[in-house]
Design an enzyme around this catalytic site. Structure first.
Site, short mmCIF file in Angstrom:
data_model
loop_
_atom_site.label_atom_id
_atom_site.label_comp_id
_atom_site.label_asym_id
_atom_site.label_seq_id
_atom_site.Cartn_x
_atom_site.Cartn_y
_atom_site.Cartn_z
CE LYS A 118 20.22 32.07 -2.42
NZ LYS A 118 20.74 30.68 -2.42
CG ASP A 158 20.80 31.24 -6.02
OD1 ASP A 158 20.98 30.23 -5.32
OD2 ASP A 158 19.71 31.47 -6.59
O1 2IT Z 1 21.74 27.88 -2.74
C1 2IT Z 1 22.96 27.83 -2.45
O2 2IT Z 1 23.38 27.07 -1.58
C2 2IT Z 1 23.87 28.70 -3.20
N1 2IT Z 1 23.42 29.43 -4.06
C3 2IT Z 1 25.32 28.74 -2.85
C4 2IT Z 1 25.57 29.65 -1.68
C5 2IT Z 1 27.02 29.86 -1.33
O3 2IT Z 1 27.24 30.67 -0.43
O4 2IT Z 1 27.91 29.25 -1.94
#
Ligand code: 2IT
Length: 441
Positions: A118, A158
């Site tokens: 993240k 996100d």
């Molecule tokens: O919390 C999540 O799963 C997302 N924000 C998507 C992450 C992604 O790599 O598509």
């Protein structure tokens, strides 16, 4: 937990996320002495690495602005680092560590080979112009590009990062890396490597999961009243699919309050959510201003104050408290599927589980988003694009499989299903086994 609390005092969200998983897996962990011997838990709760960097940019007034950027590469046991970027004023290392930790187990549930990560920044998109957003994204990528790659770490969106931001980020990445590597980011535009249905996928997947959960409980979503929180990308996709399946979405919300929509949200209103998001005003009241006959704005209230059958938190962590859970139950709600990451406070989950309310956690319910990112990576690697029907079929299959994993690992002696345990144990077993097989690293 005591050791982590002493080591990371004040990292509230991170400690909360770890506590939930450790409580869920305690029994199975103790049945596997080889995990204990390899110190799997001690290793799994620490991110592989965290990059922190300064992001400097110039606002529309010519003033220099400084933010902090991060990328938390949490775990790569089952695949390259994968997870979104969050731009929000409250972003801290604790928030991104909790999200990276959750992402590791969520990605394991998708059945696709993706590790957990993240990232993001304390940049606040609220009130920013399109040009400011672009300049910030470019400045952010000037540092981030060194940390990522299609076989290394693949960011996506996100909170505060959608298609527009991914476009600006990708443009700068390409300029710096001098490679047309579409697989380095997901959530791209449809004409330059994005997957059809990725924008809808988190919400669609959440509703497919909710349907499975209701079927298992002998119920049907048709005709049900649904409360959604937020009005961003996830809420948008959830509203489309819930309406398509015959449910009535009677509430959406924002930081300013809730919009009650007694006759259910219409397609026109769902489309307007995109305009509201693009405006960067961060106000749900705009919906009631635009559709005064259909929506009533109530300042300072949450979606959980509206009487519904099903609650779908789609906004932010800890957005649903124990008091909210009690109010939902008092108003007749019987099911809460968490679509936001860690949307419910521990007291709310405890209340749901001990008062006969069906509950499923975000890492299972919202995994359709990252799963479709995984499908986007596959298409990019093959230099092809699939039809909407093909992506939807695969997404549906993945959500069915996640539900099955929850049932397999979460069925209790009395026959009820603990979806929190189910999701955590299924994800944990996969990651722990992979770590064990790859040795002490
Ligand atoms: O919390 C999540 O799963 C997302 N924000 C998507 C992450 C992604 O790599 O598509």
């Amino acid at each position: 937990m005591a050791r982590l609390q002493a080591k990371y005092p004040g990292e509230k969200e991170y400690l909360q996320a770890v506590q939930e998983v450790l409580e869920s897996v305690e029994d199975v962990y103790n049945q596997h002495p080889e995990f204990e011997q390899a110190k799997i838990v001690e290793r799994m709760v620490e991110p592989d690495r965290i990059f922190t960097f300064r992001v400097t940019w110039v606002d529309d007034n010519g003033e220099v602005q400084t933010n902090t950027g991060y990328r938390v590469q949490f775990n790569s046991a089952i695949g390259p680092y994968k997870g979104g970027l969050r731009f929000h004023r409250a972003v801290t290392p604790s928030m991104l560590k909790f999200l990276g930790f959750e992402q590791t187990f969520k990605n394991a549930l998708t059945t696709l080979p993706m590790g957990g990560a993240k990232g993001g920044s304390d940049f606040d998109p609220k009130g920013k112009s399109n040009e400011e957003i672009m300049r910030f994204c470019q400045a952010f990528m000037m540092e981030l590009w060194q940390c990522i790659g299609p076989d290394q770490d693949i960011p996506a969106g996100d909170v505060g990062v959608g298609g527009r931001e991914i476009g600006y980020l990708y443009g700068m990445y390409k300029k710096l890396a001098r490679q047309y590597n579409t697989g380095v980011l997901t959530g791209k535009g449809g004409t330059w490597g994005g997957s059809i249905l990725r924008p809808e996928a988190t919400g669609f997947g959440a509703l497919y999961f909710t349907q499975n959960l209701l079927h298992k409980a002998g119920k049907d979503i048709k005709g049900m009243k649904v409360a959604v929180s937020g009005f961003g990308n996830v809420a948008w996709g959830a509203c489309i699919k819930a309406s398509e399946l015959g449910a009535k979405v009677v509430a959406i919300s924002g930081p300013d309050g809730v919009c009650e929509i007694p006759d259910g949200i219409t397609r026109e209103m769902i489309d307007y959510m995109l305009v509201m998001r693009a405006s960067n005003r961060d106000r749900v009241e705009d919906m009631a201003t635009k559709f005064p006959q259909k929506a009533r704005f109530i300042a300072g209230k949450k979606s959980w104050s509206i009487p519904v059958d099903i609650a779908l938190p789609c906004a932010f962590q800890n957005e649903l408290s124990e008091d909210d859970a009690k109010e939902l139950k008092a108003n007749g709600c019987f099911c809460c599927c968490e679509v936001s990451n860690m949307g419910c406070q521990p007291g709310a989950i405890h209340f749901f589980q001990h008062n006969g309310i069906l509950f499923a956690p975000g890492k299972a319910v919202n995994a359709g988003g990252v799963a479709t990112s995984g499908l986007e990576m596959t298409q990019n690697a093959e230099h092809i694009s699939w039809s909407g029907a093909e992506v939807d079929e695969k997404l549906h299959f993945i959500m069915d499989s996640i539900h099955e994993q929850c049932v397999k690992y979460g069925t209790q002696p009395d026959g009820s299903i603990d979806y929190v345990k189910g999701a955590n144990i299924a994800g944990f077993m996969k990651v722990a086994t992979a770590m064990l097989e790859q040795g002490t690293i």
